[in-house]
Design a protein around this motif. Structure first.
Motif, PDB file in Angstrom:
ATOM      1  N   VAL A  69     -17.682 -44.700  52.441  1.00  0.00           N
ATOM      2  CA  VAL A  69     -16.744 -44.983  52.324  1.00  0.00           C
ATOM      3  C   VAL A  69     -15.637 -44.270  51.234  1.00  0.00           C
ATOM      4  O   VAL A  69     -14.371 -45.103  50.933  1.00  0.00           O
ATOM      5  CB  VAL A  69     -17.210 -46.671  52.379  1.00  0.00           C
ATOM      6  CG1 VAL A  69     -16.719 -46.900  53.651  1.00  0.00           C
ATOM      7  CG2 VAL A  69     -17.290 -47.142  51.160  1.00  0.00           C
ATOM      8  N   LEU A  70     -17.058 -44.011  50.029  1.00  0.00           N
ATOM      9  CA  LEU A  70     -16.132 -42.978  48.973  1.00  0.00           C
ATOM     10  C   LEU A  70     -16.681 -41.642  49.097  1.00  0.00           C
ATOM     11  O   LEU A  70     -16.886 -41.474  48.937  1.00  0.00           O
ATOM     12  CB  LEU A  70     -16.877 -43.693  47.966  1.00  0.00           C
ATOM     13  CG  LEU A  70     -16.678 -45.548  47.394  1.00  0.00           C
ATOM     14  CD1 LEU A  70     -17.485 -45.445  46.193  1.00  0.00           C
ATOM     15  CD2 LEU A  70     -15.192 -46.072  47.149  1.00  0.00           C
ATOM     16  N   PRO A  71     -14.281 -41.180  48.688  1.00  0.00           N
ATOM     17  CA  PRO A  71     -14.416 -39.962  48.623  1.00  0.00           C
ATOM     18  C   PRO A  71     -14.929 -39.512  47.255  1.00  0.00           C
ATOM     19  O   PRO A  71     -15.384 -40.477  46.190  1.00  0.00           O
ATOM     20  CB  PRO A  71     -13.113 -39.429  48.226  1.00  0.00           C
ATOM     21  CG  PRO A  71     -12.308 -41.160  49.299  1.00  0.00           C
ATOM     22  CD  PRO A  71     -13.279 -42.209  48.727  1.00  0.00           C
ATOM     23  N   ARG A  72     -15.692 -38.543  46.488  1.00  0.00           N
ATOM     24  CA  ARG A  72     -16.714 -37.995  45.762  1.00  0.00           C
ATOM     25  C   ARG A  72     -15.528 -37.556  44.917  1.00  0.00           C
ATOM     26  O   ARG A  72     -14.265 -37.364  45.433  1.00  0.00           O
ATOM     27  CB  ARG A  72     -17.239 -36.707  46.282  1.00  0.00           C
ATOM     28  CG  ARG A  72     -18.235 -36.424  47.045  1.00  0.00           C
ATOM     29  CD  ARG A  72     -19.252 -35.200  47.142  1.00  0.00           C
ATOM     30  NE  ARG A  72     -20.033 -34.912  47.403  1.00  0.00           N
ATOM     31  CZ  ARG A  72     -20.481 -34.688  48.425  1.00  0.00           C
ATOM     32  NH1 ARG A  72     -20.006 -33.657  49.466  1.00  0.00           N
ATOM     33  NH2 ARG A  72     -22.197 -35.503  49.292  1.00  0.00           N
ATOM     34  N   GLU A  97     -21.206 -38.232  41.018  1.00  0.00           N
ATOM     35  CA  GLU A  97     -20.183 -37.845  42.081  1.00  0.00           C
ATOM     36  C   GLU A  97     -18.935 -38.684  41.560  1.00  0.00           C
ATOM     37  O   GLU A  97     -17.670 -38.440  42.588  1.00  0.00           O
ATOM     38  CB  GLU A  97     -20.763 -37.455  43.422  1.00  0.00           C
ATOM     39  CG  GLU A  97     -21.648 -36.555  43.433  1.00  0.00           C
ATOM     40  CD  GLU A  97     -22.066 -36.607  44.954  1.00  0.00           C
ATOM     41  OE1 GLU A  97     -21.642 -37.184  45.854  1.00  0.00           O
ATOM     42  OE2 GLU A  97     -23.142 -35.091  45.100  1.00  0.00           O
ATOM     43  N   TYR A  98     -19.898 -39.781  41.289  1.00  0.00           N
ATOM     44  CA  TYR A  98     -18.227 -40.898  40.780  1.00  0.00           C
ATOM     45  C   TYR A  98     -17.891 -41.348  39.461  1.00  0.00           C
ATOM     46  O   TYR A  98     -19.163 -40.916  37.999  1.00  0.00           O
ATOM     47  CB  TYR A  98     -19.095 -42.038  41.660  1.00  0.00           C
ATOM     48  CG  TYR A  98     -18.694 -41.537  43.288  1.00  0.00           C
ATOM     49  CD1 TYR A  98     -18.114 -41.468  44.291  1.00  0.00           C
ATOM     50  CD2 TYR A  98     -19.728 -41.042  43.860  1.00  0.00           C
ATOM     51  CE1 TYR A  98     -17.598 -41.266  45.403  1.00  0.00           C
ATOM     52  CE2 TYR A  98     -20.568 -40.912  44.591  1.00  0.00           C
ATOM     53  CZ  TYR A  98     -18.812 -40.672  46.128  1.00  0.00           C
ATOM     54  OH  TYR A  98     -19.488 -40.548  47.168  1.00  0.00           O
ATOM     55  N   PHE A 126      -7.965 -47.745  38.330  1.00  0.00           N
ATOM     56  CA  PHE A 126      -9.580 -46.920  39.596  1.00  0.00           C
ATOM     57  C   PHE A 126      -9.063 -46.951  40.689  1.00  0.00           C
ATOM     58  O   PHE A 126      -8.033 -46.424  40.572  1.00  0.00           O
ATOM     59  CB  PHE A 126     -10.430 -48.061  39.619  1.00  0.00           C
ATOM     60  CG  PHE A 126      -9.864 -49.835  39.923  1.00  0.00           C
ATOM     61  CD1 PHE A 126      -9.877 -49.581  41.441  1.00  0.00           C
ATOM     62  CD2 PHE A 126      -9.245 -50.517  39.440  1.00  0.00           C
ATOM     63  CE1 PHE A 126      -9.433 -51.254  41.843  1.00  0.00           C
ATOM     64  CE2 PHE A 126      -8.616 -51.752  39.319  1.00  0.00           C
ATOM     65  CZ  PHE A 126      -8.845 -51.467  40.593  1.00  0.00           C
ATOM     66  N   ASP A 127      -9.415 -45.856  42.180  1.00  0.00           N
ATOM     67  CA  ASP A 127      -9.012 -46.091  42.769  1.00  0.00           C
ATOM     68  C   ASP A 127      -9.739 -47.105  44.138  1.00  0.00           C
ATOM     69  O   ASP A 127      -9.581 -47.650  44.813  1.00  0.00           O
ATOM     70  CB  ASP A 127      -9.853 -44.139  43.177  1.00  0.00           C
ATOM     71  CG  ASP A 127      -9.645 -43.164  42.520  1.00  0.00           C
ATOM     72  OD1 ASP A 127      -8.193 -43.121  42.152  1.00  0.00           O
ATOM     73  OD2 ASP A 127     -10.141 -42.568  42.372  1.00  0.00           O
ATOM     74  N   TYR A 128     -11.295 -47.752  44.150  1.00  0.00           N
ATOM     75  CA  TYR A 128     -11.772 -48.262  44.677  1.00  0.00           C
ATOM     76  C   TYR A 128     -12.756 -49.350  44.148  1.00  0.00           C
ATOM     77  O   TYR A 128     -13.135 -49.381  43.094  1.00  0.00           O
ATOM     78  CB  TYR A 128     -12.789 -47.396  46.207  1.00  0.00           C
ATOM     79  CG  TYR A 128     -12.260 -46.654  47.000  1.00  0.00           C
ATOM     80  CD1 TYR A 128     -10.652 -46.965  47.779  1.00  0.00           C
ATOM     81  CD2 TYR A 128     -11.795 -45.204  45.926  1.00  0.00           C
ATOM     82  CE1 TYR A 128     -10.323 -46.259  48.079  1.00  0.00           C
ATOM     83  CE2 TYR A 128     -11.181 -44.149  47.185  1.00  0.00           C
ATOM     84  CZ  TYR A 128      -9.989 -44.795  48.093  1.00  0.00           C
ATOM     85  OH  TYR A 128      -9.796 -43.772  48.332  1.00  0.00           O
TER      86      TYR A 128
END
Length: 163
Positions: A69-72, A97-98, A126-128
């Motif tokens: 569910v989370l893009p690198r 990776e995050y 933040f992105d997510y």
């Protein structure tokens, strides 16, 4: 190790068989993951259980659905600092990776640093937000709470979304 094997065998024999857990059809489980675990325990040994879990093999691979569910490269806030949230945070830190910009939980005062109050997400880029809580009703409550603070629905990801 012998204590674990003994416990596993007792769980497999006495509790699961004696109480008829194996007789419950898989479709009766609210969470299909637990049906897979029940079937795995019925068919495998304690050694296989430990090996599969440590290696993250099927069916235990489903626990780490955050990768799906989370893009690198995402900047993320981890919501939840219980046992599950701590395991996820540790695993994410190891992947490198995050970027974890915050780790938050309602009980931050009891937990202490580095866990912060959820309200700090208002001040972070933040992105997510990754909600690392297994319970769906609690997830729904957290999602509403985050949305009430101004976090868009698209930025809220749940660890169990894949199922």
């Amino acid at each position: 190790w012998e204590n674990f094997k003994d416990l596993y065998d007792k769980l497999k024999g006495k509790y699961l068989e004696e109480f008829g857990v194996y007789d419950v059809p898989d479709e009766k489980y609210r969470n299909p993951y637990w049906a897979k675990i029940k079937n795995f325990i019925r068919e495998k040994s304690a050694e296989e259980y430990v090996y599969y879990q440590l290696k993250g093999l099927e069916p235990f691979r489903e626990v780490a659905t955050w990768k799906d569910v989370l893009p690198r490269g995402s900047k993320i806030v981890i919501y939840g600092a219980g046992r599950f949230g701590t395991a996820i945070c540790t695993e994410i830190l190891h992947t490198k990776e995050y970027e974890i910009v915050s780790w938050v939980d309602q009980k931050y005062a009891d937990i202490g640093y580095p866990v912060q109050a959820p309200e700090c997400v208002k001040e972070r880029e933040f992105d997510y937000v990754l909600v690392s809580i297994i319970s769906e009703p609690i997830y729904e409550s957290v999602k509403k709470y985050l949305m009430d603070m101004g976090v868009s629905k698209e930025k809220i990801k749940w660890i169990k979304e894949k199922e």
